[in-house]
Design a protein around this motif. Structure first.
Motif, PDB file in Angstrom:
ATOM      1  N   VAL A  10     -23.225 -18.392  38.027  1.00 52.87           N
ATOM      2  CA  VAL A  10     -23.951 -19.726  38.246  1.00 52.87           C
ATOM      3  C   VAL A  10     -25.327 -19.730  38.366  1.00 52.87           C
ATOM      4  CG1 VAL A  10     -24.035 -21.578  40.196  1.00 52.87           C
ATOM      5  CG2 VAL A  10     -21.792 -20.597  39.603  1.00 52.87           C
ATOM      6  N   ALA A  11     -25.792 -18.500  39.030  1.00 46.00           N
ATOM      7  CA  ALA A  11     -27.450 -18.314  39.078  1.00 46.00           C
ATOM      8  C   ALA A  11     -27.779 -18.313  37.602  1.00 46.00           C
ATOM      9  CB  ALA A  11     -27.635 -17.019  39.959  1.00 46.00           C
ATOM     10  N   MET A  12     -27.260 -17.650  36.617  1.00 42.70           N
ATOM     11  CA  MET A  12     -27.664 -17.535  35.442  1.00 42.70           C
ATOM     12  C   MET A  12     -27.685 -18.749  34.907  1.00 42.70           C
ATOM     13  SD  MET A  12     -26.320 -13.791  34.255  1.00 42.70           S
ATOM     14  CE  MET A  12     -27.343 -13.701  32.611  1.00 42.70           C
ATOM     15  N   ASP A  13     -26.892 -19.724  35.011  1.00 43.70           N
ATOM     16  CA  ASP A  13     -26.479 -20.847  34.280  1.00 43.70           C
ATOM     17  C   ASP A  13     -27.636 -21.684  34.836  1.00 43.70           C
ATOM     18  OD1 ASP A  13     -24.879 -23.192  32.712  1.00 43.70           O
ATOM     19  OD2 ASP A  13     -24.959 -23.942  34.889  1.00 43.70           O
ATOM     20  N   CYS A  14     -27.997 -21.931  36.081  1.00 45.57           N
ATOM     21  CA  CYS A  14     -29.062 -22.721  36.903  1.00 45.57           C
ATOM     22  C   CYS A  14     -30.378 -22.233  36.297  1.00 45.57           C
ATOM     23  CB  CYS A  14     -29.100 -22.407  38.282  1.00 45.57           C
ATOM     24  SG  CYS A  14     -27.579 -23.081  39.162  1.00 45.57           S
ATOM     25  N   ARG A  15     -30.731 -20.845  36.070  1.00 46.39           N
ATOM     26  CA  ARG A  15     -31.959 -20.642  35.494  1.00 46.39           C
ATOM     27  C   ARG A  15     -32.141 -20.939  34.071  1.00 46.39           C
ATOM     28  NH1 ARG A  15     -33.557 -14.220  35.470  1.00 46.39           N
ATOM     29  NH2 ARG A  15     -31.980 -14.242  33.760  1.00 46.39           N
ATOM     30  N   MET A  16     -30.893 -20.903  33.069  1.00 48.03           N
ATOM     31  CA  MET A  16     -31.126 -21.384  31.933  1.00 48.03           C
ATOM     32  C   MET A  16     -31.354 -22.655  31.788  1.00 48.03           C
ATOM     33  SD  MET A  16     -28.008 -19.190  30.275  1.00 48.03           S
ATOM     34  CE  MET A  16     -27.779 -19.872  28.758  1.00 48.03           C
ATOM     35  N   ARG A  17     -30.882 -23.539  32.784  1.00 48.57           N
ATOM     36  CA  ARG A  17     -30.981 -24.910  32.748  1.00 48.57           C
ATOM     37  C   ARG A  17     -32.400 -25.277  33.358  1.00 48.57           C
ATOM     38  NH1 ARG A  17     -26.278 -28.028  32.503  1.00 48.57           N
ATOM     39  NH2 ARG A  17     -24.367 -26.643  32.832  1.00 48.57           N
ATOM     40  N   GLY A  18     -33.248 -24.460  33.687  1.00 49.32           N
ATOM     41  CA  GLY A  18     -34.628 -24.620  34.153  1.00 49.32           C
ATOM     42  C   GLY A  18     -34.649 -25.143  35.618  1.00 49.32           C
ATOM     43  N   GLN A  19     -33.452 -24.893  36.439  1.00 49.34           N
ATOM     44  CA  GLN A  19     -33.286 -25.463  37.717  1.00 49.34           C
ATOM     45  C   GLN A  19     -33.682 -24.269  38.709  1.00 49.34           C
ATOM     46  OE1 GLN A  19     -29.498 -28.101  36.447  1.00 49.34           O
ATOM     47  NE2 GLN A  19     -29.415 -26.458  37.999  1.00 49.34           N
ATOM     48  N   ASP A  20     -33.946 -24.584  40.215  1.00 53.88           N
ATOM     49  CA  ASP A  20     -34.284 -23.626  40.912  1.00 53.88           C
ATOM     50  C   ASP A  20     -33.405 -23.641  42.338  1.00 53.88           C
ATOM     51  OD1 ASP A  20     -34.857 -26.157  42.085  1.00 53.88           O
ATOM     52  OD2 ASP A  20     -36.844 -25.781  42.712  1.00 53.88           O
ATOM     53  N   ASN A  21     -32.264 -23.744  41.821  1.00 50.87           N
ATOM     54  CA  ASN A  21     -31.142 -23.832  42.945  1.00 50.87           C
ATOM     55  C   ASN A  21     -31.248 -22.354  43.627  1.00 50.87           C
ATOM     56  OD1 ASN A  21     -30.368 -24.894  40.046  1.00 50.87           O
ATOM     57  ND2 ASN A  21     -28.733 -26.000  41.535  1.00 50.87           N
ATOM     58  N   LYS A  22     -31.026 -22.525  44.990  1.00 50.09           N
ATOM     59  CA  LYS A  22     -30.549 -21.203  45.694  1.00 50.09           C
ATOM     60  C   LYS A  22     -29.034 -21.061  45.630  1.00 50.09           C
ATOM     61  CE  LYS A  22     -33.778 -21.603  49.574  1.00 50.09           C
ATOM     62  NZ  LYS A  22     -34.111 -22.983  49.584  1.00 50.09           N
ATOM     63  N   VAL A  23     -28.833 -19.769  45.120  1.00 48.37           N
ATOM     64  CA  VAL A  23     -27.380 -19.117  45.044  1.00 48.37           C
ATOM     65  C   VAL A  23     -27.108 -18.044  45.733  1.00 48.37           C
ATOM     66  CG1 VAL A  23     -25.652 -18.360  43.335  1.00 48.37           C
ATOM     67  CG2 VAL A  23     -27.436 -20.090  42.606  1.00 48.37           C
TER      68      VAL A  23
END
Length: 270
Positions: free
Chosen positions: A113-126
């Motif tokens: 999930v963290a890698m997916d968020c990063r690939m989308r350019g998002q800054d979610n905490k995981v």
């Protein structure tokens, strides 16, 4: 929230001591740290928490009730086939991100999930919470190797370090210490704190990520059974099935009345 854990410790029981050790951690994360609430559970830009230490789910249920994720009445259906409230997290409960129970699996899920968020350019905490005994699972360390190799700095692994694995002290079974250097050797940036001290929790989590190029690890030293002196730091208080009378005694103890000495022969404990 601790009241909910105690009340779930009857009519089949739950992992009482283990859940109480991470109660403060979960309350802090959901109340003050994470951007996740009942209104944004379908928003892909929210933050994510994965409870890999799945048997601590009474603490998660209690937090969800207090913060409006979950109707309190559902807790009365604990272990009923009419609901999904049982010993481990189930995605049919609002707010639960992933099933867990078989230990060691969710660090890899959280990494994905963290890698997916990063690939989308998002800054979610995981954030993924593990038990300390769970660290005996090789999959935890495999996930960290991959996270380090790909510099996944939006992933944080949190260890509920209550020093027990089931009914045995961790250092008597498979010693974990020195723990922080182990994580550092796997390419992580590490801090160690008192997991019951809200000032220390705030200082650590507000500093995330600890590195621009490494996953973060926070080792939270905790006490099994925290809040109930009569069961604190006891190997035999991992899973408990108290009578209704004993639950009421524990609730009085929780609120500061004279600690009780519950006799082990009156309990169904494993």
């Amino acid at each position: 929230m601790r009241e909910h854990i105690v009340r779930l410790s009857t009519d089949g029981g739950c992992f009482t001591g283990a859940s109480l050790s991470c109660a403060d951690l979960l309350v802090y994360l959901y109340a003050d740290c994470l951007n996740v609430h009942p209104g944004n559970l379908e928003d892909p830009t929210r933050d994510y928490l994965f409870l890999s230490k799945g048997h601590d789910v009474p603490a998660l249920y209690g937090t969800f009730v207090e913060l409006g994720f979950l109707d309190k009445a559902r807790l009365a259906q604990h272990l009923s086939t009419d609901d999904h409230i049982y010993w481990h997290p189930n995605r049919n409960v609002p707010g639960v991100e992933f099933h867990s129970g078989s230990l060691g699996h969710l660090p890899s899920v959280a990494l994905g999930v963290a890698m997916d968020c990063r690939m989308r350019g998002q800054d979610n905490k995981v954030i993924v919470i593990t038990g300390d005994g769970e660290l005996n699972e090789g999959s935890v360390w495999e996930a960290l190797l991959v996270a380090s190799a790909h510099q996944v700095n939006n992933l944080t692994l949190v260890v509920d370090r209550n020093h027990f694995q089931a009914n045995v002290a961790t250092e008597d079974l498979i010693p974990l210490e020195p723990l922080a250097p182990k994580f550092e050797a796997f390419g992580c940036a590490v801090r160690r704190i008192d997991g019951h001290d809200f000032d220390q929790l705030e200082a650590a989590f507000s500093a995330l990520p600890f590195s621009d190029t490494k996953p973060s690890v926070i080792i939270c030293d905790t006490v099994r059974g925290r809040g109930l002196p009569s069961i604190e730091a006891r190997a035999d208080r991992w899973f408990c099935n108290f009578s209704s009378e004993e639950v009421e005694e524990l609730l009085r103890e929780l609120h500061g009345e004279t600690p009780v000495a519950l006799r082990s022969e009156t309990l169904t404990v494993r």
